[in-house]
Write an enzyme that holds these catalytic residues in place. Structure first.
Site, mmCIF file in Angstrom:
data_model
loop_
_atom_site.group_PDB
_atom_site.id
_atom_site.type_symbol
_atom_site.label_atom_id
_atom_site.label_comp_id
_atom_site.label_asym_id
_atom_site.label_seq_id
_atom_site.Cartn_x
_atom_site.Cartn_y
_atom_site.Cartn_z
ATOM 1 N N GLU A 1 0.834 -1.199 0.000
ATOM 2 C CA GLU A 1 0.000 0.000 0.000
ATOM 3 C C GLU A 1 0.872 1.254 0.000
ATOM 4 O O GLU A 1 1.683 1.453 0.889
ATOM 5 C CB GLU A 1 -0.878 -0.039 1.264
ATOM 6 C CG GLU A 1 -1.671 1.213 1.499
ATOM 7 C CD GLU A 1 -2.405 1.175 2.844
ATOM 8 O OE1 GLU A 1 -2.287 0.174 3.587
ATOM 9 O OE2 GLU A 1 -3.107 2.155 3.145
ATOM 10 N N ASP B 1 -0.965 -1.185 5.742
ATOM 11 C CA ASP B 1 -0.925 -0.641 7.099
ATOM 12 C C ASP B 1 -1.943 -1.378 7.956
ATOM 13 O O ASP B 1 -2.946 -1.862 7.458
ATOM 14 C CB ASP B 1 -1.301 0.847 7.093
ATOM 15 C CG ASP B 1 -0.293 1.683 6.327
ATOM 16 O OD1 ASP B 1 0.836 1.190 6.117
ATOM 17 O OD2 ASP B 1 -0.642 2.810 5.928
ATOM 18 N N ASP C 1 -4.351 -0.402 9.715
ATOM 19 C CA ASP C 1 -5.428 0.508 10.104
ATOM 20 C C ASP C 1 -6.653 0.247 9.231
ATOM 21 O O ASP C 1 -6.660 -0.669 8.425
ATOM 22 C CB ASP C 1 -4.963 1.964 10.004
ATOM 23 C CG ASP C 1 -4.544 2.329 8.588
ATOM 24 O OD1 ASP C 1 -4.808 1.537 7.665
ATOM 25 O OD2 ASP C 1 -3.953 3.411 8.405
ATOM 26 N N ASP D 1 -7.961 1.813 6.681
ATOM 27 C CA ASP D 1 -7.706 1.867 5.246
ATOM 28 C C ASP D 1 -6.980 0.625 4.755
ATOM 29 O O ASP D 1 -7.288 0.089 3.694
ATOM 30 C CB ASP D 1 -6.863 3.106 4.895
ATOM 31 C CG ASP D 1 -7.735 4.345 4.792
ATOM 32 O OD1 ASP D 1 -8.970 4.174 4.714
ATOM 33 O OD2 ASP D 1 -7.178 5.463 4.814
#
Ligand code: 1YM
Length: 637
Positions: free
Chosen positions: A424, A497, A499, A501
């Site tokens: 990402e 990541d 998180d 997203d």
């Protein structure tokens, strides 16, 4: 007579001992899957009994002591004296392959590895008790240490009910895990309830105080409705039955406005996960019926080519259930999940063709809806092929160059060893490029969001730059043309990541692979990388990486924490840290994406990624826990 009895006893012990020596031969494996095989063995006997017309209810209980029980309200296991001098129930539970269900001419409930018998379960249990209610009386017998009689058959009371109860504790020495999975059992039992209409199955988890009850008066028609629950159907469920040459066929099918096909098949109530002759017959009848109808009614003009199979299966959900006599059963493949029986193709083909032809004639509106959908599918497919051929021809042109610009390839060409990291963002992509072992690790950074392929057609997918790059990088084609043998990588690893997203990107990518490169998941070659969440530094500058909130609690207990660094994203780690924590095969943790239950996967993908918002909201509310950490979520399932 005494010697004969002893010989017999020795033979029995040798039989059970053989099972304990090589459990894999009898139940496939000694992992979680093998453990649940024990449950299916016992449950199959109850299902047999219901199929024979005795009883209608099965109850499975996961007990606090780690044992599991199965109870039915059939006739009760026979308790009379067997010719060996022992009770019949003792023989059933101690002699390999005992029992009437192996006689020819019967519909054996199970195929492939199944049906090896209750004695195998006993052989692999540290304790087992069997309770039979029959002829107004209740009897019980128990076993220990892999099938040795603990207490002989005794009458324990009177009763006006009938049925069998079996409770067993899997032997810890025989399995890598002895913890039963409530959800695995529920899924399978729900399937049985769909396939055997009128059956009620209850699953009770006494450990976590939960239970589930399944009963479907409309059988596999309800099954199709269940799979399509979160999709938008374009016709009513078509449901038909027929039989020929001793083979009974029952099929339920319905089209939705989605782009995917979902065909599940069963033979004698056991899932044929790898398809086989019955599915081939079904598909070929479907293609023929729609082509005939479309020609006859001028949907396809003289100059047009015929529909291909994929065109008329776009958006199709179908459940196929066959009963085949034991003598005609043939299974193929490593896991015996593929029906071989050649005649099943012809039988299913004829019955399907006849019924679909009739349906199309009688339901003009539905017919037009489905044909129009197939026409759209056909056009999209033609367009997608064109796009792909163009792209293939254009080697060295600008488009191709763009793709290779993004990818940092591995220096060796070894598809049995190489790894592709899909990363990402460009900054993390940069760290990954410098941190990797470039001989076999390739890096593909993705910019922005990936297209939600659940809501897009194949044609749209082709137009999307990120998807396009992925397809070419992996190099094995896409959709029906995907050929795993051409895949450039042994492992495809999604690295995002930790998180919200990042989770979203993972889900979008997995959806893409599930829809367009399913064999990659089936072969266990898709992975998710696990970057650390924290770096803890203790006194004396000793530091360690921590991968979850639970682990953080664990490692900081009673220690003097000097510094706690929270990684918000991959980009915060330098190249060396990224290698150390997430990419180095000797230290990293990878989660393998697997596909154990195709129906469940199909439902999850359509609930989570499809058009309808409400089911998604409900699922998230029921299954996702939001932790106190502002932007981190843990999935309970
Ligand atoms: C919880 C597990 O095993 N139920 C069960 C098993 C049998 C019968 C009824 C049964 C079958 C027959 C006659 C028959 C079995 N019988 C045999 C054997 N539940 C569970 N319920 N009477 C009762 O098939 O003729 C094996 S299993 F060997 F006796 F036929």
């Amino acid at each position: 007579m005494a010697t004969k009895y002893d010989e017999h006893s020795i033979k029995i012990l040798e039989g059970l001992e053989a099972v304990r020596k090589r459990p894999g031969m009898y139940i496939g494996s000694t992992d979680k899957r093998g453990l649940h095989h024990l449950v299916w063995e016992i449950v199959d006997n109850s299902i047999d009994e219901v199929m024979n017309g005795y009883g209608d209810t099965i109850k499975i209980t996961l007990h606090k002591d780690g044992s599991l029980s199965v109870a039915d309200n059939g006739r009760g296991v026979p308790v009379g004296k067997h010719e060996s001098g022992k009770s019949t129930v003792e023989v059933i539970y101690t002699v390999l392959h005992a029992g009437g269900k192996f006689e020819e001419g019967n519909y054996k409930v199970s195929g492939g590895l199944h049906g090896v018998g209750a004695s195998v379960v006993n052989a692999l249990s540290s304790f087992m008790i069997v309770n039979s209610r029959r002829d107004g009386k209740e009897y019980t017998i128990s076993f220990k240490d892999g099938g040795k009689v603990a207490s002989k058959l005794t009458e324990v009371g009177t009763t006006n009910r009938t049925g069998t109860l079996v409770r067993f504790t899997p032997d810890k020495e025989m399995f890598s895990t002895t913890e039963f999975s409530y959800s695995v059992i529920c899924e399978r039992m729900q399937e049985s309830a769909f396939l055997l209409k009128g059956l009620t199955v209850e699953v009770v988890d006494e450990i976590n105080n939960r239970s589930e009850k399944y009963h479907y008066d409309n059988g596999i028609k309800s099954f199709v409705e269940y799979i399509n629950e979160d999709k938008t159907p374009i016709n009513n469920v078509l449901h038909f039955k027929g039989s020929k040459d001793g083979i009974e066929v029952e099929i339920a099918m319905q089209y939705t406005d989605s782009y995917n096909e979902s065909i599940v098949s069963f033979v004698n109530n056991v899932k044929t996960g790898d398809g086989g002759s019955h599915e081939v017959g079904f598909k070929s009848a479907l293609t023929k019926a729609f082509n005939d109808y479309a020609r006859k009614n001028n949907f396809l003009k003289a100059k047009d080519k015929n529909f291909e199979g994929g065109d008329v299966r776009e958006g199709l959900t179908a459940v196929i259930s066959l009963r085949i006599p034991e003598a005609l059963l043939q299974f193929e493949g490593q896991t015996k999940g593929k029906l071989g029986t050649p005649i099943a193709k012809t039988v299913v083909e004829n019955i399907t063709l006849e019924n679909i032809q009739f349906y199309l004639e009688e339901n003009k509106d539905s017919a037009v809806n489905i044909i129009n959908k197939a026409l759209k599918g056909k056009m999209a497919r033609d367009a997608a092929r064109k796009a792909r051929d163009e792209a293939r021809k254009s080697t060295g042109t600008k488009k191709e160059k763009n793709i290779s610009d993004k990818l940092a390839p591995a220096s060796r060409h070894d598809s049995s060893k190489n790894e592709l990291f899909i990363v990402e963002g460009d900054s993390a992509g940069g760290s990954a490029k410098s941190g990797r072992d470039r001989t076999y690790q390739a890096i593909l950074p993705l910019r922005g969001k990936v297209l939600n392929t659940e809501k897009a057609s194949l044609e749209d997918a082709y137009k999307n730059a990120e998807i396009n790059t992925l397809i070419y990088t992996i190099g094995a084609g896409v959709g029906e043309d995907f050929n795993i043998k051409e895949c450039n990588y042994d492992k495809v690893i999604i690295m995002t990541d930790a998180d919200v997203d990042g989770c979203h990107i993972q889900v979008l990518l997995i959806t893409f692979f599930y829809r367009y490169m399913k064999p990659l998941i089936e072969e266990g070659r898709l992975y998710i990388a696990c970057p650390p969440l924290y770096k803890c530094t203790f006194n004396k500058k000793e530091s360690m990486y921590v991968y979850s909130d639970e682990e953080l609690k664990e490692v900081t207990k009673g220690k003097n924490l000097e510094d706690l660094q929270r990684y918000k994203g991959l980009g915060e780690m330098d190249a060396e840290q990224l290698w150390d924590t997430t990419m180095d095969p000797s230290k990293r943790t990878l989660i393998r994406v697997n596909l154990t239950d195709a129906v469940l996967a199909e439902k999850r993908v359509s609930v989570l990624m499809g058009e309808k918002v409400e089911p998604r909201k409900v699922w998230i509310e029921e299954n996702v826990e939001f932790s106190l950490e502002d932007n981190y979520q843990i999935n309970k399932k």
